[in-house]
Design a protein around this motif. Sequence first.
Motif, PDB file in Angstrom:
ATOM      1  N   ILE A  10     -10.756   4.001   5.686  1.00  0.00           N
ATOM      2  CA  ILE A  10     -10.436   3.850   4.268  1.00  0.00           C
ATOM      3  C   ILE A  10      -9.656   2.547   4.098  1.00  0.00           C
ATOM      4  CG2 ILE A  10      -9.232   4.876   2.311  1.00  0.00           C
ATOM      5  CD1 ILE A  10      -9.625   7.591   3.679  1.00  0.00           C
ATOM      6  N   PRO A  11     -10.113   1.645   3.237  1.00  0.00           N
ATOM      7  CA  PRO A  11      -9.455   0.346   3.140  1.00  0.00           C
ATOM      8  C   PRO A  11      -8.030   0.421   2.603  1.00  0.00           C
ATOM      9  CG  PRO A  11     -11.166   0.557   1.484  1.00  0.00           C
ATOM     10  CD  PRO A  11     -11.269   1.751   2.369  1.00  0.00           C
ATOM     11  N   TRP A  12      -7.673   1.433   1.836  1.00  0.00           N
ATOM     12  CA  TRP A  12      -6.331   1.504   1.273  1.00  0.00           C
ATOM     13  C   TRP A  12      -5.369   2.299   2.152  1.00  0.00           C
ATOM     14  CZ3 TRP A  12     -10.700   3.412  -1.136  1.00  0.00           C
ATOM     15  CH2 TRP A  12     -10.874   4.770  -1.075  1.00  0.00           C
ATOM     16  N   SER A  13      -5.760   2.601   3.386  1.00  0.00           N
ATOM     17  CA  SER A  13      -4.864   3.341   4.266  1.00  0.00           C
ATOM     18  C   SER A  13      -3.790   2.443   4.873  1.00  0.00           C
ATOM     19  CB  SER A  13      -5.658   4.015   5.384  1.00  0.00           C
ATOM     20  OG  SER A  13      -6.202   3.049   6.251  1.00  0.00           O
ATOM     21  N   ARG A  14      -3.962   1.148   4.821  1.00  0.00           N
ATOM     22  CA  ARG A  14      -2.973   0.206   5.345  1.00  0.00           C
ATOM     23  C   ARG A  14      -2.387  -0.595   4.185  1.00  0.00           C
ATOM     24  NH1 ARG A  14      -7.341   0.056   8.654  1.00  0.00           N
ATOM     25  NH2 ARG A  14      -8.188  -1.673   7.485  1.00  0.00           N
ATOM     26  N   PRO A  15      -1.092  -0.882   4.213  1.00  0.00           N
ATOM     27  CA  PRO A  15      -0.509  -1.668   3.128  1.00  0.00           C
ATOM     28  C   PRO A  15      -0.980  -3.124   3.185  1.00  0.00           C
ATOM     29  CG  PRO A  15       1.130  -1.224   4.817  1.00  0.00           C
ATOM     30  CD  PRO A  15      -0.096  -0.445   5.184  1.00  0.00           C
ATOM     31  N   LYS A  16      -1.021  -3.741   2.032  1.00  0.00           N
ATOM     32  CA  LYS A  16      -1.385  -5.153   1.954  1.00  0.00           C
ATOM     33  C   LYS A  16      -0.259  -6.009   2.506  1.00  0.00           C
ATOM     34  CE  LYS A  16      -5.402  -5.050   0.077  1.00  0.00           C
ATOM     35  NZ  LYS A  16      -6.543  -5.502   0.800  1.00  0.00           N
ATOM     36  N   ASP A  17      -0.533  -7.298   2.735  1.00  0.00           N
ATOM     37  CA  ASP A  17       0.463  -8.204   3.287  1.00  0.00           C
ATOM     38  C   ASP A  17       1.689  -8.334   2.392  1.00  0.00           C
ATOM     39  OD1 ASP A  17      -1.276  -8.632   5.360  1.00  0.00           O
ATOM     40  OD2 ASP A  17      -2.133 -10.448   4.481  1.00  0.00           O
ATOM     41  N   TRP A  18       1.492  -8.256   1.084  1.00  0.00           N
ATOM     42  CA  TRP A  18       2.593  -8.462   0.166  1.00  0.00           C
ATOM     43  C   TRP A  18       3.404  -7.200  -0.092  1.00  0.00           C
ATOM     44  CZ3 TRP A  18       1.806  -5.312  -3.964  1.00  0.00           C
ATOM     45  CH2 TRP A  18       0.496  -4.942  -4.240  1.00  0.00           C
ATOM     46  N   GLU A  19       2.979  -6.056   0.404  1.00  0.00           N
ATOM     47  CA  GLU A  19       3.713  -4.815   0.182  1.00  0.00           C
ATOM     48  C   GLU A  19       4.770  -4.623   1.267  1.00  0.00           C
ATOM     49  OE1 GLU A  19       0.673  -1.792  -1.958  1.00  0.00           O
ATOM     50  OE2 GLU A  19       0.407  -2.046   0.205  1.00  0.00           O
ATOM     51  N   GLY A  20       5.906  -4.082   0.875  1.00  0.00           N
ATOM     52  CA  GLY A  20       6.947  -3.726   1.835  1.00  0.00           C
ATOM     53  C   GLY A  20       7.946  -4.826   2.104  1.00  0.00           C
ATOM     54  N   GLY A  21       7.790  -5.985   1.494  1.00  0.00           N
ATOM     55  CA  GLY A  21       8.753  -7.060   1.718  1.00  0.00           C
ATOM     56  C   GLY A  21       9.861  -7.022   0.693  1.00  0.00           C
ATOM     57  N   VAL A  22      10.798  -7.930   0.835  1.00  0.00           N
ATOM     58  CA  VAL A  22      11.903  -8.044  -0.103  1.00  0.00           C
ATOM     59  C   VAL A  22      11.404  -8.811  -1.327  1.00  0.00           C
ATOM     60  CG1 VAL A  22      14.236  -8.941  -0.433  1.00  0.00           C
ATOM     61  CG2 VAL A  22      13.544  -8.050   1.792  1.00  0.00           C
ATOM     62  N   PRO A  23      11.613  -8.292  -2.536  1.00  0.00           N
ATOM     63  CA  PRO A  23      11.130  -8.978  -3.735  1.00  0.00           C
ATOM     64  C   PRO A  23      11.778 -10.353  -3.907  1.00  0.00           C
ATOM     65  CG  PRO A  23      11.776  -6.735  -4.258  1.00  0.00           C
ATOM     66  CD  PRO A  23      12.204  -7.009  -2.849  1.00  0.00           C
TER      67      PRO A  23
END
Length: 51
Positions: A31-44
């Motif tokens: 499933i392609p949405w099972s892994r977070p994208k590169d921009w998710e999870g970082g400090v805003p």
Amino acid sequence: MKKLLSLFLAIATVSLTLIFTGCTEVDESTIPWSRPKDWEGGVPGMGGTSR
């Protein structure tokens, strides 16, 4: 008595059908949405994606 036995067998058949076919194990890696994208999870506001 025969109606009670028929009802019991019908409930047992439906229950066993649901147990054996209800849930299957899904391979989440396909499933392609099972892994977070590169921009998710970082400090805003701190850094971004390198392009």
